[in-house]
Design a protein around this motif. Structure first.
Motif, PDB file in Angstrom:
ATOM      1  N   ASN A  21     -17.760 -41.748 -76.934  1.00 52.37           N
ATOM      2  CA  ASN A  21     -19.061 -41.403 -77.275  1.00 52.37           C
ATOM      3  C   ASN A  21     -19.256 -40.321 -78.125  1.00 52.37           C
ATOM      4  O   ASN A  21     -19.459 -38.870 -77.942  1.00 52.37           O
ATOM      5  CB  ASN A  21     -19.916 -41.156 -75.850  1.00 52.37           C
ATOM      6  CG  ASN A  21     -21.488 -41.116 -76.370  1.00 52.37           C
ATOM      7  OD1 ASN A  21     -21.950 -40.943 -77.292  1.00 52.37           O
ATOM      8  ND2 ASN A  21     -22.158 -41.158 -75.514  1.00 52.37           N
ATOM      9  N   PRO A  22     -19.364 -40.395 -79.445  1.00 49.87           N
ATOM     10  CA  PRO A  22     -19.506 -39.332 -80.234  1.00 49.87           C
ATOM     11  C   PRO A  22     -20.826 -38.530 -80.354  1.00 49.87           C
ATOM     12  O   PRO A  22     -20.791 -37.654 -80.942  1.00 49.87           O
ATOM     13  CB  PRO A  22     -19.172 -39.922 -81.604  1.00 49.87           C
ATOM     14  CG  PRO A  22     -19.488 -41.330 -81.459  1.00 49.87           C
ATOM     15  CD  PRO A  22     -19.219 -41.769 -80.385  1.00 49.87           C
ATOM     16  N   PHE A  23     -21.867 -39.179 -79.345  1.00 47.02           N
ATOM     17  CA  PHE A  23     -23.072 -38.470 -79.499  1.00 47.02           C
ATOM     18  C   PHE A  23     -23.600 -37.630 -78.142  1.00 47.02           C
ATOM     19  O   PHE A  23     -24.351 -37.160 -78.119  1.00 47.02           O
ATOM     20  CB  PHE A  23     -24.234 -39.581 -79.461  1.00 47.02           C
ATOM     21  CG  PHE A  23     -23.985 -40.560 -80.796  1.00 47.02           C
ATOM     22  CD1 PHE A  23     -23.632 -40.223 -81.949  1.00 47.02           C
ATOM     23  CD2 PHE A  23     -23.836 -42.057 -80.369  1.00 47.02           C
ATOM     24  CE1 PHE A  23     -23.618 -40.872 -82.992  1.00 47.02           C
ATOM     25  CE2 PHE A  23     -23.380 -42.886 -81.497  1.00 47.02           C
ATOM     26  CZ  PHE A  23     -23.451 -42.478 -82.608  1.00 47.02           C
ATOM     27  N   ARG A  24     -22.425 -37.770 -77.507  1.00 46.87           N
ATOM     28  CA  ARG A  24     -22.458 -36.940 -76.089  1.00 46.87           C
ATOM     29  C   ARG A  24     -22.599 -35.308 -76.406  1.00 46.87           C
ATOM     30  O   ARG A  24     -22.289 -34.733 -77.165  1.00 46.87           O
ATOM     31  CB  ARG A  24     -21.018 -36.912 -75.380  1.00 46.87           C
ATOM     32  CG  ARG A  24     -21.207 -36.506 -73.869  1.00 46.87           C
ATOM     33  CD  ARG A  24     -19.819 -36.601 -73.053  1.00 46.87           C
ATOM     34  NE  ARG A  24     -18.865 -35.485 -73.741  1.00 46.87           N
ATOM     35  CZ  ARG A  24     -17.605 -35.486 -73.836  1.00 46.87           C
ATOM     36  NH1 ARG A  24     -16.967 -36.646 -73.273  1.00 46.87           N
ATOM     37  NH2 ARG A  24     -17.000 -34.528 -74.024  1.00 46.87           N
ATOM     38  N   GLY A  25     -23.679 -34.835 -75.632  1.00 47.37           N
ATOM     39  CA  GLY A  25     -24.213 -33.356 -75.512  1.00 47.37           C
ATOM     40  C   GLY A  25     -24.949 -32.970 -76.690  1.00 47.37           C
ATOM     41  O   GLY A  25     -25.314 -32.032 -76.936  1.00 47.37           O
ATOM     42  N   LEU A  26     -25.540 -34.087 -77.551  1.00 42.62           N
ATOM     43  CA  LEU A  26     -26.514 -33.485 -78.587  1.00 42.62           C
ATOM     44  C   LEU A  26     -27.796 -33.738 -78.457  1.00 42.62           C
ATOM     45  O   LEU A  26     -28.571 -33.661 -79.243  1.00 42.62           O
ATOM     46  CB  LEU A  26     -26.041 -34.547 -79.867  1.00 42.62           C
ATOM     47  CG  LEU A  26     -24.642 -34.318 -80.275  1.00 42.62           C
ATOM     48  CD1 LEU A  26     -24.242 -35.418 -81.501  1.00 42.62           C
ATOM     49  CD2 LEU A  26     -24.523 -33.012 -80.714  1.00 42.62           C
ATOM     50  N   SER A  27     -28.267 -34.256 -77.131  1.00 41.76           N
ATOM     51  CA  SER A  27     -29.579 -34.480 -76.936  1.00 41.76           C
ATOM     52  C   SER A  27     -30.503 -33.223 -77.214  1.00 41.76           C
ATOM     53  O   SER A  27     -29.837 -32.109 -77.093  1.00 41.76           O
ATOM     54  CB  SER A  27     -29.971 -35.123 -75.593  1.00 41.76           C
ATOM     55  OG  SER A  27     -29.939 -34.115 -74.566  1.00 41.76           O
ATOM     56  N   GLY A  28     -31.867 -33.207 -77.720  1.00 33.83           N
ATOM     57  CA  GLY A  28     -32.490 -32.150 -77.613  1.00 33.83           C
ATOM     58  C   GLY A  28     -32.967 -31.899 -79.050  1.00 33.83           C
ATOM     59  O   GLY A  28     -32.838 -32.436 -80.263  1.00 33.83           O
ATOM     60  N   ASN A  29     -33.039 -30.621 -79.467  1.00 27.84           N
ATOM     61  CA  ASN A  29     -33.715 -29.970 -80.852  1.00 27.84           C
ATOM     62  C   ASN A  29     -32.790 -29.155 -81.701  1.00 27.84           C
ATOM     63  O   ASN A  29     -32.301 -28.336 -80.865  1.00 27.84           O
ATOM     64  CB  ASN A  29     -35.275 -29.217 -80.493  1.00 27.84           C
ATOM     65  CG  ASN A  29     -36.378 -30.260 -80.062  1.00 27.84           C
ATOM     66  OD1 ASN A  29     -36.570 -31.201 -80.586  1.00 27.84           O
ATOM     67  ND2 ASN A  29     -36.806 -29.854 -78.843  1.00 27.84           N
ATOM     68  N   TRP A  30     -32.765 -29.359 -82.782  1.00 25.96           N
ATOM     69  CA  TRP A  30     -31.908 -28.794 -83.628  1.00 25.96           C
ATOM     70  C   TRP A  30     -32.830 -28.023 -84.831  1.00 25.96           C
ATOM     71  O   TRP A  30     -33.686 -28.852 -85.180  1.00 25.96           O
ATOM     72  CB  TRP A  30     -30.715 -29.344 -84.257  1.00 25.96           C
ATOM     73  CG  TRP A  30     -29.702 -29.739 -83.081  1.00 25.96           C
ATOM     74  CD1 TRP A  30     -30.117 -30.804 -82.047  1.00 25.96           C
ATOM     75  CD2 TRP A  30     -28.291 -29.244 -82.942  1.00 25.96           C
ATOM     76  NE1 TRP A  30     -28.763 -31.036 -81.319  1.00 25.96           N
ATOM     77  CE2 TRP A  30     -27.972 -30.202 -81.783  1.00 25.96           C
ATOM     78  CE3 TRP A  30     -27.642 -28.745 -83.536  1.00 25.96           C
ATOM     79  CZ2 TRP A  30     -26.480 -30.064 -81.402  1.00 25.96           C
ATOM     80  CZ3 TRP A  30     -26.513 -28.652 -83.249  1.00 25.96           C
ATOM     81  CH2 TRP A  30     -25.902 -29.059 -81.985  1.00 25.96           C
ATOM     82  N   SER A  31     -32.188 -27.065 -85.474  1.00 26.24           N
ATOM     83  CA  SER A  31     -33.110 -26.697 -86.687  1.00 26.24           C
ATOM     84  C   SER A  31     -32.052 -25.917 -87.493  1.00 26.24           C
ATOM     85  O   SER A  31     -31.215 -25.423 -87.157  1.00 26.24           O
ATOM     86  CB  SER A  31     -34.320 -25.614 -86.449  1.00 26.24           C
ATOM     87  OG  SER A  31     -33.828 -24.582 -85.785  1.00 26.24           O
TER      88      SER A  31
END
Length: 158
Positions: free
Chosen positions: A27-37
């Motif tokens: 899963n290349p998307f693991r741990g990316l949830s949330g907000n970035w700027s």
């Protein structure tokens, strides 16, 4: 006006891949949830560049990822929605830019902390390199359009 549209499309495509950069085989998307700027620049064919600011929200869904992103410069605003899916080290997906009513596809490979992607659609084609290290992401886009040569963006987790 053509360069603004090409710019917005390239920023939108770059943005859709921000969350896809942390590549793990399952899963290349693991741990990316949330907000970035973050911030960055785009480069035009005539050598000019313009600064941009971006805010992103990522919503992982199993081996997929939903993305909502807004980027703005002094003369442009981009509003992107995207959906990506990972199958092993292969990543694919679709994007939609709402301000300019453009859409397209992304395909590529996730290897380690890097994504190498091909982008197409909405009158835009090119390549993208995305890297994620801890709470930071770097995105580099090179386009085949005549008006816009590239986009470079750095994001940090908020």
């Amino acid at each position: 006006m053509r360069s603004r549209s090409s710019l917005a499309k390239a920023v939108a495509v770059a943005a859709l891949c921000f969350g896809a950069a942390q590549a793990h085989a399952a899963n290349p998307f693991r741990g990316l949830s949330g907000n970035w700027s973050g911030s960055g620049q785009f480069r035009l064919e005539d050598g000019r560049s313009e600064s941009i600011r971006c805010n992103a929200n990522y919503v992982p869904r199993g081996t997929g990822l939903g993305l909502a992103l807004r980027c703005a410069s002094a003369s442009n605003k981009v509003e992107l929605r995207a959906s990506l899916v990972a199958r092993g080290n292969k990543v694919s997906g679709s994007w939609e830019e709402r301000s300019y009513n453009a859409s397209g596809q992304v395909t590529g490979l996730a290897v380690g902390d890097t994504l190498r992607l091909s982008i197409n659609g909405g009158g835009l084609s090119g390549s993208m390199l995305v890297r994620t290290t801890g709470g930071s992401q770097s995105i580099s886009v090179r386009t085949d359009t005549s008006a816009l040569k590239g986009v470079n963006i750095s994001l940090r987790r908020r």
